[in-house]
Design a protein around this motif. Structure first.
Motif, mmCIF file in Angstrom:
data_model
loop_
_atom_site.group_PDB
_atom_site.id
_atom_site.type_symbol
_atom_site.label_atom_id
_atom_site.label_comp_id
_atom_site.label_asym_id
_atom_site.label_seq_id
_atom_site.Cartn_x
_atom_site.Cartn_y
_atom_site.Cartn_z
ATOM 1 N N MET A 219 1.085 -0.957 0.046
ATOM 2 C CA MET A 219 -0.046 0.094 -0.090
ATOM 3 C C MET A 219 0.858 0.997 0.659
ATOM 4 S SD MET A 219 -2.512 1.130 2.007
ATOM 5 C CE MET A 219 -3.855 -0.486 2.149
ATOM 6 N N HIS A 220 0.404 2.249 -0.544
ATOM 7 C CA HIS A 220 1.381 3.517 -0.865
ATOM 8 C C HIS A 220 0.839 4.102 -0.025
ATOM 9 C CE1 HIS A 220 -1.576 5.596 -3.434
ATOM 10 N NE2 HIS A 220 -1.659 4.429 -3.712
ATOM 11 N N LYS A 221 1.079 5.981 0.493
ATOM 12 C CA LYS A 221 1.003 6.665 1.145
ATOM 13 C C LYS A 221 -0.225 7.219 0.852
ATOM 14 C CE LYS A 221 3.052 9.996 0.438
ATOM 15 N NZ LYS A 221 4.028 12.173 0.721
ATOM 16 N N ASN A 222 -0.281 7.981 -0.133
ATOM 17 C CA ASN A 222 -1.898 8.417 -0.737
ATOM 18 C C ASN A 222 -2.784 7.225 0.147
ATOM 19 O OD1 ASN A 222 0.250 10.279 -1.566
ATOM 20 N ND2 ASN A 222 -0.306 10.933 -3.310
ATOM 21 N N CYS B 251 -6.141 8.117 2.533
ATOM 22 C CA CYS B 251 -7.394 8.352 2.771
ATOM 23 C C CYS B 251 -8.187 7.415 2.900
ATOM 24 C CB CYS B 251 -8.019 7.684 0.778
ATOM 25 S SG CYS B 251 -6.887 9.784 -0.298
ATOM 26 N N HIS B 252 -7.497 6.087 3.637
ATOM 27 C CA HIS B 252 -8.506 4.598 4.360
ATOM 28 C C HIS B 252 -8.528 5.280 5.620
ATOM 29 C CE1 HIS B 252 -8.403 1.249 2.492
ATOM 30 N NE2 HIS B 252 -7.506 1.825 1.551
ATOM 31 N N VAL B 253 -7.138 6.425 6.179
ATOM 32 C CA VAL B 253 -7.552 6.401 7.817
ATOM 33 C C VAL B 253 -8.419 7.890 7.392
ATOM 34 C CG1 VAL B 253 -6.242 8.303 9.816
ATOM 35 C CG2 VAL B 253 -4.875 6.313 8.493
ATOM 36 N N GLN C 30 -12.200 2.365 -4.833
ATOM 37 C CA GLN C 30 -13.456 1.532 -4.155
ATOM 38 C C GLN C 30 -12.589 0.934 -2.644
ATOM 39 O OE1 GLN C 30 -16.229 1.705 -5.408
ATOM 40 N NE2 GLN C 30 -16.602 -0.011 -3.994
ATOM 41 N N GLN C 31 -11.737 0.754 -3.006
ATOM 42 C CA GLN C 31 -11.396 -0.523 -1.701
ATOM 43 C C GLN C 31 -11.079 0.628 -0.534
ATOM 44 O OE1 GLN C 31 -6.362 -0.755 -2.190
ATOM 45 N NE2 GLN C 31 -7.321 -2.147 -3.927
ATOM 46 N N VAL C 32 -10.916 1.901 -0.779
ATOM 47 C CA VAL C 32 -11.456 3.273 0.522
ATOM 48 C C VAL C 32 -12.757 3.037 1.088
ATOM 49 C CG1 VAL C 32 -11.330 5.498 0.870
ATOM 50 C CG2 VAL C 32 -9.206 4.009 -0.150
ATOM 51 N N LYS D 109 -11.530 -1.705 2.921
ATOM 52 C CA LYS D 109 -10.422 -2.810 2.734
ATOM 53 C C LYS D 109 -8.966 -1.987 3.033
ATOM 54 C CE LYS D 109 -12.561 -5.354 -0.385
ATOM 55 N NZ LYS D 109 -13.051 -6.025 -1.682
ATOM 56 N N SER D 110 -8.469 -1.645 4.199
ATOM 57 C CA SER D 110 -6.905 -1.206 4.460
ATOM 58 C C SER D 110 -5.820 -2.422 5.578
ATOM 59 C CB SER D 110 -7.517 -0.447 5.681
ATOM 60 O OG SER D 110 -8.098 -0.583 7.002
ATOM 61 N N GLU D 111 -5.803 -2.866 4.899
ATOM 62 C CA GLU D 111 -4.694 -4.073 4.922
ATOM 63 C C GLU D 111 -3.619 -3.420 4.420
ATOM 64 O OE1 GLU D 111 -3.064 -8.446 5.123
ATOM 65 O OE2 GLU D 111 -5.084 -8.239 4.244
ATOM 66 N N GLY D 112 -2.687 -3.418 6.042
ATOM 67 C CA GLY D 112 -1.529 -2.784 5.625
ATOM 68 C C GLY D 112 -1.271 -1.460 5.918
#
Length: 100
Positions: A1-4, A8-10, A44-46, A50-53
Motif C-alpha cells: 500500500m502506498h502513502k496516499n 485516504c483509508h485513515v 473502491q478499496q477505500v 479494505k485497509s490491510e497494511g
C-alpha cells in the motif's frame, strides 16, 4: 500500500467513526482521493474499507507527512460541522500510532 492510499483509508475511518457518513463527509473523502490521485480501483478499496497494511504505512511515514495527515484528519472531523466522540477517538488513536 502506498502513502496516499493509506491516508485516504485513515480519512475514511474518521468520517465513518460515528456510524454515519454525511454527504459533506463523503464529498470530503472523494475530494481527498481525487487530490491524492487514487485510481478508481484504489478509491473502491477505500469506500469498502479494505485497509490491510495501512497502519504500517502510516506509522513509518516521515514527520512532515504525519503532520500534514494530522491536519487532514482534523479537517475531516470538522467536515460535517459536528465533532463526535468516536471521530475524536479515531484521530487520537491515529496520532498516537504516528507518534504525535
Amino acid at each position: 500500500m502506498h502513502k496516499n492510499l493509506a491516508i485516504c483509508h485513515v480519512i475514511a475511518s474518521v468520517v465513518a467513526a460515528d456510524g454515519i457518513i454525511e454527504a459533506v463527509e463523503r464529498a470530503f473523502l472523494e475530494e481527498a482521493m481525487e487530490d491524492l490521485d487514487l485510481s478508481e480501483e484504489e478509491r473502491q478499496q477505500v469506500r469498502e474499507f479494505k485497509s490491510e497494511g495501512c497502519e504500517e504505512v502510516v506509522s513509518t511515514m516521515p514527520l512532515e507527512d504525519k503532520l500534514t495527515m494530522r491536519d487532514g484528519l482534523i479537517a475531516a472531523t470538522l467536515a460535517d460541522g459536528n465533532i463526535s466522540r468516536h471521530e475524536t477517538e479515531v484521530v487520537k488513536r491515529v496520532t498516537e500510532l504516528m507518534g504525535l
